[in-house]
Design a protein around this motif. Structure first.
Motif, PDB file in Angstrom:
ATOM      1  N   ASP A  16      38.606 -48.025  17.264  1.00 54.82           N
ATOM      2  CA  ASP A  16      37.186 -47.667  17.178  1.00 54.82           C
ATOM      3  C   ASP A  16      36.442 -48.475  18.235  1.00 54.82           C
ATOM      4  O   ASP A  16      36.244 -49.689  18.088  1.00 54.82           O
ATOM      5  N   LEU A  17      36.017 -47.808  19.302  1.00 56.93           N
ATOM      6  CA  LEU A  17      35.392 -48.522  20.413  1.00 56.93           C
ATOM      7  C   LEU A  17      34.036 -49.107  20.046  1.00 56.93           C
ATOM      8  O   LEU A  17      33.531 -49.985  20.752  1.00 56.93           O
ATOM      9  N   ASP A  18      33.430 -48.643  18.964  1.00 54.55           N
ATOM     10  CA  ASP A  18      32.187 -49.274  18.503  1.00 54.55           C
ATOM     11  C   ASP A  18      32.421 -50.728  18.113  1.00 54.55           C
ATOM     12  O   ASP A  18      31.490 -51.546  18.136  1.00 54.55           O
ATOM     13  N   GLY A  19      33.650 -51.057  17.746  1.00 53.63           N
ATOM     14  CA  GLY A  19      33.973 -52.425  17.357  1.00 53.63           C
ATOM     15  C   GLY A  19      33.912 -53.419  18.494  1.00 53.63           C
ATOM     16  O   GLY A  19      33.939 -54.639  18.264  1.00 53.63           O
ATOM     17  N   LEU A  20      33.796 -52.941  19.726  1.00 56.82           N
ATOM     18  CA  LEU A  20      33.747 -53.841  20.882  1.00 56.82           C
ATOM     19  C   LEU A  20      32.383 -54.492  21.062  1.00 56.82           C
ATOM     20  O   LEU A  20      32.252 -55.467  21.803  1.00 56.82           O
ATOM     21  N   ASP A  21      31.382 -53.963  20.392  1.00 54.13           N
ATOM     22  CA  ASP A  21      30.008 -54.416  20.640  1.00 54.13           C
ATOM     23  C   ASP A  21      29.521 -55.491  19.680  1.00 54.13           C
ATOM     24  O   ASP A  21      28.396 -55.956  19.804  1.00 54.13           O
ATOM     25  N   ALA A  77      38.371 -43.561  18.594  1.00 54.14           N
ATOM     26  CA  ALA A  77      37.150 -43.068  17.954  1.00 54.14           C
ATOM     27  C   ALA A  77      35.931 -43.662  18.655  1.00 54.14           C
ATOM     28  O   ALA A  77      36.026 -44.715  19.299  1.00 54.14           O
ATOM     29  N   ASN A  78      34.790 -42.988  18.523  1.00 48.18           N
ATOM     30  CA  ASN A  78      33.559 -43.405  19.214  1.00 48.18           C
ATOM     31  C   ASN A  78      33.837 -43.600  20.705  1.00 48.18           C
ATOM     32  O   ASN A  78      33.530 -44.633  21.293  1.00 48.18           O
ATOM     33  N   HIS A  79      34.403 -42.558  21.287  1.00 48.68           N
ATOM     34  CA  HIS A  79      34.923 -42.587  22.651  1.00 48.68           C
ATOM     35  C   HIS A  79      33.879 -42.296  23.714  1.00 48.68           C
ATOM     36  O   HIS A  79      34.134 -42.484  24.898  1.00 48.68           O
ATOM     37  N   GLY A  80      32.721 -41.788  23.316  1.00 48.25           N
ATOM     38  CA  GLY A  80      31.658 -41.527  24.281  1.00 48.25           C
ATOM     39  C   GLY A  80      31.674 -40.146  24.901  1.00 48.25           C
ATOM     40  O   GLY A  80      30.768 -39.810  25.680  1.00 48.25           O
ATOM     41  N   VAL A  81      32.679 -39.337  24.581  1.00 51.09           N
ATOM     42  CA  VAL A  81      32.716 -37.971  25.095  1.00 51.09           C
ATOM     43  C   VAL A  81      31.914 -37.084  24.140  1.00 51.09           C
ATOM     44  O   VAL A  81      32.068 -37.178  22.917  1.00 51.09           O
ATOM     45  N   ASP A  82      31.075 -36.228  24.690  1.00 50.02           N
ATOM     46  CA  ASP A  82      30.196 -35.398  23.885  1.00 50.02           C
ATOM     47  C   ASP A  82      30.996 -34.482  22.964  1.00 50.02           C
ATOM     48  O   ASP A  82      31.812 -33.673  23.420  1.00 50.02           O
ATOM     49  N   GLU A  83      30.753 -34.589  21.657  1.00 49.21           N
ATOM     50  CA  GLU A  83      31.533 -33.818  20.696  1.00 49.21           C
ATOM     51  C   GLU A  83      31.213 -32.333  20.752  1.00 49.21           C
ATOM     52  O   GLU A  83      32.098 -31.480  20.541  1.00 49.21           O
ATOM     53  N   GLY A  84      29.965 -31.997  21.029  1.00 48.69           N
ATOM     54  CA  GLY A  84      29.615 -30.596  21.182  1.00 48.69           C
ATOM     55  C   GLY A  84      30.345 -29.962  22.351  1.00 48.69           C
ATOM     56  O   GLY A  84      30.801 -28.811  22.273  1.00 48.69           O
ATOM     57  N   LEU A  85      30.462 -30.719  23.440  1.00 48.01           N
ATOM     58  CA  LEU A  85      31.196 -30.239  24.612  1.00 48.01           C
ATOM     59  C   LEU A  85      32.676 -30.053  24.290  1.00 48.01           C
ATOM     60  O   LEU A  85      33.291 -29.066  24.717  1.00 48.01           O
ATOM     61  N   MET A  86      33.252 -30.983  23.532  1.00 48.72           N
ATOM     62  CA  MET A  86      34.656 -30.868  23.150  1.00 48.72           C
ATOM     63  C   MET A  86      34.910 -29.585  22.366  1.00 48.72           C
ATOM     64  O   MET A  86      35.877 -28.850  22.630  1.00 48.72           O
ATOM     65  N   GLU A  87      34.049 -29.301  21.399  1.00 51.68           N
ATOM     66  CA  GLU A  87      34.215 -28.096  20.588  1.00 51.68           C
ATOM     67  C   GLU A  87      34.004 -26.836  21.422  1.00 51.68           C
ATOM     68  O   GLU A  87      34.726 -25.840  21.263  1.00 51.68           O
ATOM     69  N   LYS A  88      33.033 -26.881  22.303  1.00 48.76           N
ATOM     70  CA  LYS A  88      32.780 -25.735  23.178  1.00 48.76           C
ATOM     71  C   LYS A  88      33.985 -25.461  24.061  1.00 48.76           C
ATOM     72  O   LYS A  88      34.405 -24.299  24.220  1.00 48.76           O
ATOM     73  N   LEU A  89      34.540 -26.505  24.641  1.00 49.22           N
ATOM     74  CA  LEU A  89      35.686 -26.344  25.529  1.00 49.22           C
ATOM     75  C   LEU A  89      36.877 -25.762  24.786  1.00 49.22           C
ATOM     76  O   LEU A  89      37.548 -24.844  25.275  1.00 49.22           O
ATOM     77  N   LYS A  90      37.145 -26.263  23.590  1.00 51.34           N
ATOM     78  CA  LYS A  90      38.269 -25.721  22.818  1.00 51.34           C
ATOM     79  C   LYS A  90      38.070 -24.236  22.526  1.00 51.34           C
ATOM     80  O   LYS A  90      39.019 -23.442  22.652  1.00 51.34           O
TER      81      LYS A  90
END
Length: 315
Positions: A7-12, A36-49
């Motif tokens: 979980d990359l949020d844990g880095l902060d 998780a919490n990778h910074g890639v837009d989730e809407g874009l991911m779903e659209k691309l799939k």
């Protein structure tokens, strides 16, 4: 067997140390993990799939099942060469860096082209962030791993393989993709929400990778390390064997982005991670006597600086 989730949020915050340890263990002991919490837009991911699935249905599916490869398994008596020589997949690839080939892919809609390019642009940032964290975990200077990937023009190679693993009526006879390790650096996978099939080898056991899970309602991206990171880390990080199973009950989507060294990049183990080349054992014992209860890494680094000629003076 529970796959590591970083979980990359844990880095902060206060969990940074714990998160870095989890990442190090995933790279050293597994060679693959979820982010998780990778910074890639989730809407874009779903659209691309959705767009890739639509492209497959409209432009790829019919021709796949009409191909000689598919016919070999649709017959009552499959050809004997099929099981060992064929991957049950339908794919196309996009090169993003150092130069793009997307204009050559004339069958793609403009909407799909734009989604692919924006997705790759975002996932590159994730790959480079992970490389920075890996450099830090290995005790290397800032940017070391990323810089080793760069070519003469200051860019790495980045490409994306977009694949469908179609339903296979005789899935026990063929693999979706045969066992292999990845040749490059770091691989970031956006995969199917429902249909499984990807397996990684861990401790001589094939581990099923679940269809994209979520962490607290947010999507994850699957990551694995390739052959070049194993070399650069002097074997600390593992390039794990993996494969894709064919499936009788559904087709599986896979969008894999490869962040690789440029073709002309020179790859070798990081000098700081190499063991000392040669030294006298007595010289090591002398150093050990004063550093016994300290980490061994600095001792090894100190021994590297002692050439055989100079170390002979330290009796």
């Amino acid at each position: 067997m529970e796959i590591p989730v970083i979980d990359l949020d844990g880095l902060d915050g206060t969990k940074r140390g714990e998160t870095m340890v989890l990442l190090q263990e995933a790279c050293e002991k597994w060679g693959f993990f979820q982010v998780a919490n990778h910074g890639v837009d989730e809407g874009l991911m779903e659209k691309l799939k959705g767009l890739v699935n639509l492209h497959y249905e409209e432009r790829m599916k019919e021709s796949f099942y009409k191909s000689e490869k598919a016919k070999g398994f649709l017959e009552e008596c499959p050809k004997p060469w099929t099981a060992s020589d064929v991957d049950w997949e339908s794919t196309f690839s996009v090169r993003y860096l150092p130069t793009s080939n997307i204009d050559d892919l004339t069958s793609l809609t403009e909407e799909l082209r734009e989604a692919i390019q924006e997705y790759i642009k975002q996932v590159i940032k994730l790959a480079e962030r992970l490389l920075e964290l890996m450099s830090e975990n290995l005790g290397l200077e800032n940017g070391y791993l990323k810089n080793k990937f760069l070519g003469d023009d200051g860019r790495p190679y980045v490409g994306t393989k977009l694949a469908k693993y179609p339903e296979c009526p005789q899935s026990e006879l063929v693999k979706g993709l045969r066992s292999h390790t990845d040749a490059g650096g770091i691989i970031l996978l956006l995969q199917d929400d429902q249909v499984q099939g990807l397996q990684f080898l861990k401790d001589e056991e094939w581990v099923d990778i679940p269809a994209t899970p979520s962490l607290r309602g947010k999507s994850t991206i699957f990551v694995n390390t390739g052959d070049q990171l194993e070399v650069l880390s002097n074997g600390r990080y593992k390039s794990a064997l993996h494969r894709v199973l064919a499936n009788k009950e559904g087709s599986r989507l896979s969008i894999a982005t490869f962040y690789n060294p440029a073709a002309e990049a020179l790859i070798s183990p990081a000098p700081d991670l190499l063991y000392p080349d040669s030294f006298r054992f007595q010289d090591y014992l002398n150093l050990y006597a004063t550093t016994k209860f300290s980490d061994k890494g600095p001792r090894f680094q100190a021994m590297k600086k002692m050439s055989p000629s100079s170390s002979s003076l330290l009796v």
